[in-house]
Design an enzyme around this catalytic site. Structure first.
Site, PDB file in Angstrom:
ATOM      1  N   GLU A 163       0.798  -1.228   0.000  1.00 46.47           N
ATOM      2  CA  GLU A 163       0.000   0.000   0.000  1.00 46.47           C
ATOM      3  C   GLU A 163       0.832   1.281   0.000  1.00 46.47           C
ATOM      4  O   GLU A 163       0.464   2.256  -0.631  1.00 46.47           O
ATOM      5  CB  GLU A 163      -0.933   0.056   1.227  1.00 46.47           C
ATOM      6  CG  GLU A 163      -1.984  -1.019   1.260  1.00 46.47           C
ATOM      7  CD  GLU A 163      -1.541  -2.221   2.058  1.00 46.47           C
ATOM      8  OE1 GLU A 163      -2.398  -2.904   2.611  1.00 46.47           O
ATOM      9  OE2 GLU A 163      -0.327  -2.480   2.140  1.00 46.47           O
ATOM     10  N   ASP A 188      -2.280  -5.351   3.313  1.00 48.80           N
ATOM     11  CA  ASP A 188      -2.519  -5.731   4.705  1.00 48.80           C
ATOM     12  C   ASP A 188      -3.470  -6.917   4.828  1.00 48.80           C
ATOM     13  O   ASP A 188      -4.356  -7.120   3.990  1.00 48.80           O
ATOM     14  CB  ASP A 188      -3.085  -4.547   5.488  1.00 48.80           C
ATOM     15  CG  ASP A 188      -2.061  -3.437   5.668  1.00 48.80           C
ATOM     16  OD1 ASP A 188      -0.856  -3.739   5.591  1.00 48.80           O
ATOM     17  OD2 ASP A 188      -2.467  -2.276   5.884  1.00 48.80           O
ATOM     18  N   ASP A 247      -6.251  -7.763   6.272  1.00 48.62           N
ATOM     19  CA  ASP A 247      -7.580  -7.505   6.807  1.00 48.62           C
ATOM     20  C   ASP A 247      -8.505  -7.307   5.628  1.00 48.62           C
ATOM     21  O   ASP A 247      -8.100  -7.430   4.473  1.00 48.62           O
ATOM     22  CB  ASP A 247      -7.579  -6.293   7.746  1.00 48.62           C
ATOM     23  CG  ASP A 247      -7.152  -5.004   7.058  1.00 48.62           C
ATOM     24  OD1 ASP A 247      -6.903  -5.026   5.841  1.00 48.62           O
ATOM     25  OD2 ASP A 247      -7.066  -3.973   7.742  1.00 48.62           O
ATOM     26  N   GLU A 274      -9.891  -4.693   4.421  1.00 52.90           N
ATOM     27  CA  GLU A 274      -9.509  -3.547   3.584  1.00 52.90           C
ATOM     28  C   GLU A 274      -8.356  -3.932   2.660  1.00 52.90           C
ATOM     29  O   GLU A 274      -8.364  -3.627   1.469  1.00 52.90           O
ATOM     30  CB  GLU A 274      -9.106  -2.374   4.477  1.00 52.90           C
ATOM     31  CG  GLU A 274      -9.107  -1.033   3.792  1.00 52.90           C
ATOM     32  CD  GLU A 274     -10.497  -0.430   3.695  1.00 52.90           C
ATOM     33  OE1 GLU A 274     -10.658   0.488   2.880  1.00 52.90           O
ATOM     34  OE2 GLU A 274     -11.405  -0.886   4.397  1.00 52.90           O
ATOM     35  N   TYR A 293       0.846  -5.692  13.024  1.00 46.30           N
ATOM     36  CA  TYR A 293      -0.246  -4.976  12.369  1.00 46.30           C
ATOM     37  C   TYR A 293      -1.181  -4.353  13.395  1.00 46.30           C
ATOM     38  O   TYR A 293      -1.569  -4.995  14.367  1.00 46.30           O
ATOM     39  CB  TYR A 293      -1.012  -5.917  11.447  1.00 46.30           C
ATOM     40  CG  TYR A 293      -1.952  -5.208  10.522  1.00 46.30           C
ATOM     41  CD1 TYR A 293      -1.509  -4.126   9.755  1.00 46.30           C
ATOM     42  CD2 TYR A 293      -3.278  -5.601  10.397  1.00 46.30           C
ATOM     43  CE1 TYR A 293      -2.362  -3.461   8.906  1.00 46.30           C
ATOM     44  CE2 TYR A 293      -4.141  -4.943   9.545  1.00 46.30           C
ATOM     45  CZ  TYR A 293      -3.677  -3.874   8.799  1.00 46.30           C
ATOM     46  OH  TYR A 293      -4.527  -3.200   7.954  1.00 46.30           O
ATOM     47  N   ARG A 333      -4.294  -3.061  13.078  1.00 46.14           N
ATOM     48  CA  ARG A 333      -5.753  -3.224  12.988  1.00 46.14           C
ATOM     49  C   ARG A 333      -6.096  -4.660  13.340  1.00 46.14           C
ATOM     50  O   ARG A 333      -5.997  -5.548  12.510  1.00 46.14           O
ATOM     51  CB  ARG A 333      -6.256  -2.861  11.594  1.00 46.14           C
ATOM     52  CG  ARG A 333      -6.094  -1.373  11.280  1.00 46.14           C
ATOM     53  CD  ARG A 333      -6.786  -0.987   9.985  1.00 46.14           C
ATOM     54  NE  ARG A 333      -6.640   0.444   9.738  1.00 46.14           N
ATOM     55  CZ  ARG A 333      -5.688   0.986   9.003  1.00 46.14           C
ATOM     56  NH1 ARG A 333      -4.791   0.212   8.432  1.00 46.14           N
ATOM     57  NH2 ARG A 333      -5.614   2.294   8.830  1.00 46.14           N
ATOM     58  N   HIS A 377      -4.202 -11.887  13.201  1.00 43.22           N
ATOM     59  CA  HIS A 377      -4.304 -13.031  14.104  1.00 43.22           C
ATOM     60  C   HIS A 377      -3.606 -12.806  15.430  1.00 43.22           C
ATOM     61  O   HIS A 377      -3.539 -13.712  16.240  1.00 43.22           O
ATOM     62  CB  HIS A 377      -3.706 -14.270  13.433  1.00 43.22           C
ATOM     63  CG  HIS A 377      -4.387 -14.617  12.153  1.00 43.22           C
ATOM     64  ND1 HIS A 377      -5.717 -14.971  12.086  1.00 43.22           N
ATOM     65  CD2 HIS A 377      -3.932 -14.663  10.886  1.00 43.22           C
ATOM     66  CE1 HIS A 377      -6.048 -15.226  10.827  1.00 43.22           C
ATOM     67  NE2 HIS A 377      -4.985 -15.043  10.086  1.00 43.22           N
TER      68      HIS A 377
END
Length: 905
Positions: free
Chosen positions: A8, A95, A97, A99, A320, A322, A367
């Site tokens: 990203e 990432d 997730d 998103e 991470y 989030r 996780h």
């Protein structure tokens, strides 16, 4: 063989390059490369005339989203396509997730790769993690993508269907959102509770006792065998003792009589109780708890916390950020236990590795909890980080290490002391073993709460001891209204109610503030009158959309779509097009909503009406067959507006401002007035010869009733010159500014140096010696981490038109680009490191052209208006034009800000 890896952000790309073998090329997508159109200009010409085009979702054809590539992403997409031409393999490393999964899917749709595709996922950027991720690539998870797309469509449908209704019925530029509107309602409900609150008063006694030359405190808790009333015994709706409470309420006279009665009597210890207590460390951070603790301890907003955490993750310092999970990997547990043993010793290590499990049913995203990255944790001092990044990493490191430390052991001591018929209690706390307190103690939303690891030492006491009473005070207490939400407590409530995703809380709170639904006052979120009007309309006509349980069930359904338990299309059809669907509700109820009623806020005990106007809230009442209107100051909150304040505001409008007296030097009248930004004093009358009379705001904490003529003269004399600096001969002044009272050292070409006054300093009385003391102290940065905000984060180069520098700075609402007097925010989906000079020029150009257009329109309108009123005298025209300009300047900022904001959240 060459492999293209897409992530990203440039920061993430730079970090990952260090851990990939030769032949791997890493490029950044700069966040999302496609999205639903944000403005009419982005809608493709071939569908512009379709009814659904403004929604960006084709509700007539299976809710197909209309995806477009934003203008600022077209170059990026082309660069990625060019890079793909030279690649034999594509790895999508966004990432882990929903998103990130969605970004990868959009990249596939745009790039249409002909080479093998892999999806690489990891939750920390370390050599070991990247190496492991390369071995275990997978395909893009279509279920996660569909869940994210459904969420995006749902948010768009709610925002773009309800927001235009708010424009018509209340005010232009307002917005509604699936989660945003529920969060605003929480703020409004709390403010209503504060308004309905009735204060209660109670008295008790506090004794200072002494035993063996050691002093301690005790409080009156019983009298004649009956428990004394405390704040928790009062009914908030009446201010009286709640029904069914068998307690004794003391008034001031009774408390003072008891004080006199027992002052010289014998005090005897009647009972001692010791209770051992163990405390376990808090779980490691999730997204939500990190935002809460960062707000409590570092005073960082949720938005700033996530921005800093994102930077730490992309640089490889933390995992991470989030995540809903409190789980720690075996690697992390071992790393934390090594830290404990090395830094605190084996005695502070928990006997067994401590593991945490996530209880939330909908928990997903990464996780693992947020923790320092790697198989061995760098201490904060070893990172080389500074400012907010150091503070946040330090918080994460301590919290993680504390999870593997021994429990804290305390002994709570309660001593009962009797004096005649009065029973007193003294409480103490002894730490028998600090355990994890050595590393970390969780904060509290209550600023007055005692820190958990603080000892309260009592002298050695035993039953029958007779401590001496050294002092006895009668103390009055007043019950307090429910506390307003802070960012931390709002995040906690949203999470506990299952509303929204923790990863979105930062942007939701930011949106609420940016759009004028709340203002931040002393770390509390205070809803505005506009928030009251919008919430009332939604409660009356669309109650489900602001109901916490309904929104939580919706969130659960979205989670079930991600697991395949619920089909996305039937759910969207029922929600939007069903018999009780949103589109149907809006069509049916739009005609039932009276705009005048929607703009009116009903508050009990107020004779005047409160309405929402173009420039904010105002009072309206009828007097002598005429309508009287008065602006409500911005700092006057709905909970605090009372009949007396209403009377003052309306009286000043009808009878003119209160006259304090005449200035002793000039003989001009001095008035006490109330404006949109609160009360102020004014010297002289507004007129042709005095179009800009001198004004001065009241200092914080000074009420209108406190203002005397002498104080007003002093305020109008600011800034006061106190003298010159003995070393520089620079002028020293005291003044009152936007951030409160200050002293100033004017060093001419060397610049100006400011210091805020401290508690006890009076801007009207401070002298040169005290000012020099303050100026000699180190300068304290605003909001701590941004104390050096004048230093640019990045220098991009010179503007080709005027050679003036273009820099990126860190501001109170995030990073922004500055060229001369023009500032423009860095887009939320772009990292500071990714902004090029070309991109900055484009953003600045858009801002500057918009500003010029606005000025040109205003000038044209002003000229037209003047031409139609050519019969007015020159002085009248000048005065009116100046008033119009002032009004435009004050209101234009808010209006422009609302118009450029999106409709959803």
């Amino acid at each position: 063989m060459s492999t293209l890896v897409i992530v990203e952000s440039p920061t993430k790309a730079r970090t990952i390059r260090n851990y990939l073998p030769a032949g791997y090329r890493v490029e950044a997508s700069m966040g999302h490369v496609r999205d639903l159109p944000q403005s009419a200009s982005e809608i493709p010409a071939n569908v512009k005339e379709e009814k659904w085009a403004k929604l960006g979702v084709n509700i007539e054809s299976e809710f197909e989203p209309l995806y477009v590539v934003p203008k600022d992403k077209k170059k990026i997409v082309k660069a990625l396509k060019d890079a793909l031409k030279d690649a034999d393999e594509l790895i999508l490393a966004t990432d882990e997730d929903r998103e990130g999964e969605s970004i990868s899917w959009h990249l596939l749709q745009l790039l249409q790769p002909k080479v093998p595709i892999k999806r690489m996922v990891f939750h920390e950027i370390t050599q070991e993690a990247i190496k492991e991720a390369l071995k275990n690539c997978r395909t893009v998870d279509e279920k996660l993508v569909r869940a994210q797309e459904t969420r995006r469509i749902l948010d768009r449908l709610v925002g773009y269907t309800l927001s235009p209704l708010l424009w018509k019925k209340i005010a232009w530029g307002l917005s509604a959102g699936r989660v945003q509107s529920v969060a605003v309602r929480l703020l409004v409900r709390r403010e209503r509770q504060r308004r309905a609150f009735h204060q209660g008063t109670y008295w008790d006694l506090k004794a200072t006792l002494e035993k063996d030359k050691s002093a301690f405190e005790a409080r009156l808790v019983t009298l004649r065998g009956q428990r004394l009333a405390t704040g928790s015994d009062f009914d908030e709706a009446t201010g009286q003792i709640a029904a069914g409470r068998n307690v004794l309420l003391l008034n001031e006279a009774e408390a003072r009589a008891l004080q006199e009665q027992i002052t010289n009597k014998a005090w005897t210890v009647s009972n001692i109780e010791e209770r051992p207590v163990t405390r376990k460390p808090a779980p490691p951070f999730t997204t939500s708890t990190l935002q809460q603790e960062s707000n409590r301890k570092l005073r960082l907003s949720a938005r700033d916390t996530m921005r800093v955490a994102q930077s730490l993750y992309e640089q490889g310092f933390i995992t991470y950020m989030r995540t809903d999970s409190v789980n720690l990997s075996q690697q992390a547990i071992e790393a934390a236990r090594t830290c404990v043993e090395n830094m605190y010793g084996a005695a502070y290590l928990s006997p067994e590795p401590r593991k945490y499990s996530t209880k939330s049913k909908g928990a997903q995203e990464a996780h693992e909890a947020i923790r320092p990255a790697g198989s061995s944790f760098r201490t904060p001092q070893e990172t080389g980080l500074k400012g907010a990044e150091f503070q946040l990493y330090d918080l994460i490191w301590k919290r993680t290490v504390a999870t593997q430390m021994a429990e804290a052991r305390q002994t709570h001591i309660t001593v009962q002391i009797q004096v005649e018929e009065a029973g007193f209690r003294a409480s103490g706390k002894r730490i028998d073993f600090p355990g994890f307190f050595r590393a970390y103690v969780e904060g509290s939303d209550d600023p007055d709460a005692a820190i958990e690891d603080r000892e309260v030492i009592l002298p050695a006491l035993k039953v029958g001891d007779k401590p001496a009473c050294k002092a006895l005070e009668a103390i009055g207490h007043e019950t307090q209204p429910p506390a307003r939400y802070t960012e931390a407590s709002l995040v906690k409530t949203l999470e506990s109610e299952g509303i929204g995703r923790p990863s979105t809380y930062a942007s939701i709170i930011g949106t609420i503030i940016d759009r004028g639904y709340a203002q931040m006052v002393s770390n509390a979120l205070v809803p505005t009158f506009t928030a009251f009007a919008v919430t009332t309309l939604l409660e009356n006509h669309f109650p489900d959309l602001v109901d916490t349980s309904f929104t939580a069930r919706m969130e659960q359904t979205l989670d079930e779509i991600s697991t395949g338990e619920v089909k996305w299309l039937p759910y969207l059809k029922e929600f939007y097009l069903g018999k009780a669907g949103l589109e149907t509700q809006v069509k049916e109820r739009e005609s039932q909503i009276d705009p005048t009623e929607a703009r009116t806020i009903e508050l009990e005990d107020l004779a005047a009406k409160i309405r929402i106007g173009r420039y904010g809230a105002y009072l309206e009442t009828e007097k002598d067959d005429a309508i009287v209107k008065a602006t409500i100051p911005q700092d006057l909150t709905p909970a605090d507006l009372d009949p007396a304040q209403v009377e003052v505001l309306l009286r000043q409008k009808t009878e003119g401002p209160d006259k304090l007296g005449l200035h002793p030097d000039t003989g001009e009248p001095i008035y006490l007035r109330i404006g949109p930004f609160g009360p102020y004093v004014q010297l002289g009358d507004l007129g042709e010869t005095n179009v800009e009379p001198k004004r001065a705001s009241l200092p914080k904490g000074v009420g209108m009733d406190d203002v005397t003529l002498e104080m007003a003269v002093g305020l109008l004399s600011l800034p006061r010159t106190l003298g010159v600096h003995p070393e520089t001969n620079g002028k020293i002044q005291a003044g009152l500014g936007r951030f409160g009272p200050y002293v100033l050292h004017d060093q001419g070409k060397e610049g100006k140096e400011y210091r805020s006054l401290k508690a006890g300093d009076d801007v009207l009385a401070i002298e040169l010696d005290r000012a020099l003391e303050l100026l000699a102290e180190p300068k304290a940065g605003r909001r701590g981490a941004r104390s050096k905000s004048k230093e640019p984060l990045r220098s991009l180069g010179a503007h080709p038109a005027d050679e003036e520098p273009i820099n990126i700075y860190d501001g109170p609402y995030g990073p922004y680009i500055k060229h001369g007097k023009t500032n423009v925010s860095v887009p939320e989906d772009q990292a500071v490191e990714s902004i090029t000079l070309e991109a900055a020029l484009e953003l600045l150009g858009t801002k500057e052209s918009t500003s010029k257009s606005g000025r040109k329109s205003a000038k044209s309108a002003s000229s037209t208006k003047k031409a139609t009123k050519s019969t007015a005298t020159k002085s009248e025209t000048a005065s009116k034009t100046k008033a119009r300009k002032t009004t435009t300047k004050k209101s234009g900022t808010g209006s422009s800000k609302k118009k450029t904001s999106t409709l959803e959240s």
